[in-house]
Scaffold this motif. Structure first.
Motif, short mmCIF file in Angstrom:
data_model
loop_
_atom_site.label_atom_id
_atom_site.label_comp_id
_atom_site.label_asym_id
_atom_site.label_seq_id
_atom_site.Cartn_x
_atom_site.Cartn_y
_atom_site.Cartn_z
N LYS A 122 -3.52 7.96 -3.36
CA LYS A 122 -2.37 8.35 -4.16
C LYS A 122 -2.76 8.70 -5.59
O LYS A 122 -2.10 9.51 -6.23
N TYR B 236 -6.20 9.22 -6.99
CA TYR B 236 -7.38 10.02 -7.34
C TYR B 236 -7.05 11.50 -7.20
O TYR B 236 -6.69 11.97 -6.12
N SER B 237 -7.16 12.20 -8.30
CA SER B 237 -6.73 13.59 -8.26
C SER B 237 -7.75 14.52 -8.90
O SER B 237 -7.40 15.44 -9.62
N ALA B 238 -9.03 14.24 -8.69
CA ALA B 238 -10.06 15.14 -9.22
C ALA B 238 -9.99 16.47 -8.49
O ALA B 238 -9.53 16.54 -7.34
N VAL B 239 -10.44 17.45 -9.17
CA VAL B 239 -10.35 18.80 -8.59
C VAL B 239 -11.27 18.89 -7.37
O VAL B 239 -12.43 18.44 -7.41
#
Lengths: 201, 416
Positions: free
Chosen positions: A60, A62-65
């Motif tokens: 939910k 972790y939103s690294a590219v």
């Protein structure tokens, strides 16, 4: 924000603390020769849930590219870790009464070794992904401790002597501490991000 | 790029896959284990090497052919695979002393038919048959030293079981001694200790109501609560018929122990006998001593430390005359002092042969009686006394001490 989401962030604390505690209770019991299998089976099952819950949290937050299409999300890796831990737990429970000193039980070593190796690799990748954000020192520490640990285990395997076990246990302790630091930084970052998003909202 | 919801959905899918895999894995393991498809345990070693406790290091292991016994997997299954592997990895061959209780329970093979083992984790002992059937389990340790000859196992000397695992006595006792194919039982009840005798089938021979019990290799002395004593042989026949054994006295003479019994005949007169019932004739008997002139006799041994293990340990007889006076008799001195009526009631006697004095200390009260050899006995009121070569140190109370000579007079030469 759902109530379950609010509590999900505490799984990171659980992950950082429960996994090493569980491991070191095993080590303590093995060292003392006083083993409580029933309690430890419950404890190991809880460990599976803790890893799975942490994987949800990571998924939910972790939103690294994503660098390319093959990029595997750390949450998925953690779920693989949880899944393998679950399979290991099933093996442990079903095969428990077959453990008798009179057998060579090499297969037990193989199964436990493979599951440990997969867990080690998944954690290595997951916390490498996390640590990338926090500077090269953390990355170096994390990689170094894992390499040292792997080297020590390899040396133990080659030499077939148990002399290095205490050093390995020490390396596991250091690894758990570095992992806890990375988790702490990650959770701190996420809380900051949540506050900003709440203010914006 | 996937949204969070999509990623969570993916994650749930992975979780379900592992759940399904887990079920398949479990079924596979169970079936493979039952049918023997996969040799999970590895190769079975030809012989079992079992740790034995309390045995000399060089004999600390015994081995069994693998077909001889079905080892107790179900009882001894406290090692999980994970802990087992960890234990071997961490502890085995580590070159250090580790308490490997889980790996080495105490085993003992009995008569090639039974195995006695103690699980030191659960602190339980098991008696198991060859086929793995457990016939007894309990917290007390099982001693098989009597099995070969009598078919019995002792449970911490508190109960006995037979080879069917059944207790042969109706109740558990504080202590049971195996003696001449009989069981001497001891039980504590309301601060009293009672003794009795049972045979090996559990039949009561002497009810456990006796208040005193002493035994040697082939004799036993039992006294009931009325003060009636019996001296019995190893077959439990009375050694002394008719007469009443009143008291048992023993002392160490060198490496052996001398046993005497004070016996009272039907006329109320006393004599002393040994464990065979032979009347003991004192050396000074021909110098005027006749046991029959006394209604009670006791023996006291010298307090002289140097004689503790000496074969020449001095002793004196305490003789109660028919008119209730106390007389002291020693072999060297014959009659030690004049009969005295100062001693009444129960108490302890102390005989110092090197100082030529006997002291009587009553169980109740502080009036001690001093009997110097050849002199008039006298009493002293005090808490305690210490006997020196020339004087007696008297502790009048907790604060005051004074000194007297053996004649009972004040001792002035002692200056503090």
């Amino acid at each position: 924000m759902k109530k379950s989401d609010k509590y999900l962030k505490y799984t990171s604390i659980l992950y950082a603390l429960y996994l090493p505690i569980n491991f070191f209770i095993h080590v303590y019991q093995a060292n003392k020769g006083v083993i409580l299998p029933f309690l430890m089976n419950i404890s190991d099952l809880l460990r599976v849930f803790v890893i799975a819950a942490f994987s949800f949290y990571v998924m939910k937050t972790y939103s690294a590219v994503e660098r390319d299409n093959n990029f595997k999300h750390p949450g998925e890796r953690l779920m693989t870790f949880a899944g393998v831990a679950f399979l290991e737990w099933i093996f442990n429970v079903i095969m428990s009464d077959a453990y008798v000193e009179s057998y060579s039980h090499k297969f037990f070593y193989v199964v436990m070794g493979i599951s440990t190796l997969i867990g080690f690799y998944m954690e290595l990748r997951v916390f490498f992904n996390f640590s990338e954000t926090y500077g090269s020192f953390i990355v170096f520490c994390w990689i170094a401790v894992n390499v040292v640990l792997a080297f020590l285990c390899w040396r133990l395997y080659i030499r077939e002597s148990r002399g290095g076990v205490p050093i390995i246990i020490g390396a596991v302790v250091i690894r758990a501490i570095i992992r806890a630091v990375i988790i702490y930084k990650y959770v701190k970052d996420q809380s900051g991000a949540e506050d900003v998003s709440l203010e914006e909202g | 790029m996937k949204t969070v919801e999509e990623r969570i959905k993916d994650l749930k899918k992975i979780a379900m896959i592992y759940l399904f895999l887990g079920m398949v894995w479990a079924v596979f393991l169970i079936v493979a284990e039952k049918t023997g498809w996969v040799n999970f345990r590895g190769d079975e070693r030809d012989r079992y090497y079992l740790g034995l406790d309390g045995v000399d290091e060089s004999f600390s292991q015994c081995s069994l052919n693998k077909m001889d016994f079905k080892l107790p997997y179900k009882v001894f299954n406290f090692l999980s695979v994970k802990d087992g592997v960890l234990t071997e990895l961490i502890s085995c061959d580590a070159g250090k002393e580790i308490d490997l209780r889980a790996f080495h329970p105490i085993y003992e093979v009995v008569d090639d038919n039974f195995i006695v083992f103690r699980d030191r984790i659960k602190n339980k002992s098991y008696l198991m048959e060859k086929d793995g059937r457990i016939i007894y389990e309990g917290a007390n340790s099982i001693d098989a030293s009597l099995y070969e000859e009598y078919g019995l196992f002792s449970l911490d000397d508190r109960a006995f079981i037979n080879k069917e695992g059944k207790e042969i006595l109706d109740e558990w006792y504080n202590n049971i001694v195996f003696w001449n194919e009989k069981l001497l039982v001891e039980k504590d009840e309301e601060s009293n200790t009672y003794y009795g005798v049972f045979d090996l089938n559990g039949n009561c021979i002497v009810d456990p109501v006796c208040v005193e019990e002493k035994h040697g290799d082939d004799w036993i002395y039992l006294k009931d609560s009325d003060g009636n004593g019996r001296l019995l042989d190893s077959e439990l026949n009375d050694v002394i018929e008719g007469d009443k054994v009143r008291k048992y006295v023993s002392y160490n003479k060198g490496v052996s122990q001398e046993n005497y019994f004070i016996v009272q005949d039907n006329e109320g007169k006393c004599y002393i006998c040994d464990e065979k019932g032979n009347e003991y004739i004192a050396d000074g008997y021909d110098r005027g001593l006749s046991w029959k002139d006394y209604k009670d006799i006791d023996i006291m041994f010298s307090q002289n430390d140097k004689q503790d293990t000496s074969t020449n340990r001095k002793y004196a007889f305490i003789l109660t005359t028919l008119d209730n006076k106390i007389e002291i008799y020693t072999i060297e001195d014959t009659f030690f002092a004049e009969p005295t009526d100062l001693i009444t009631g129960e108490g302890s006697y102390y005989y110092f042969d090197d100082l030529d004095v006997v002291c009587f200390e009553p169980y109740e009260g502080n009036t001690k009686v001093i009997i110097p050899k050849g002199k008039e006995p006298y009493t002293v009121e005090c808490l305690g006394m210490a006997f020196y070569d020339d004087y007696i140190e008297v502790y009048k109370d907790h604060f005051e001490t004074y000194y007297i000579t053996y004649d009972g007079e004040e001792y002035n030469e002692k200056v503090r």
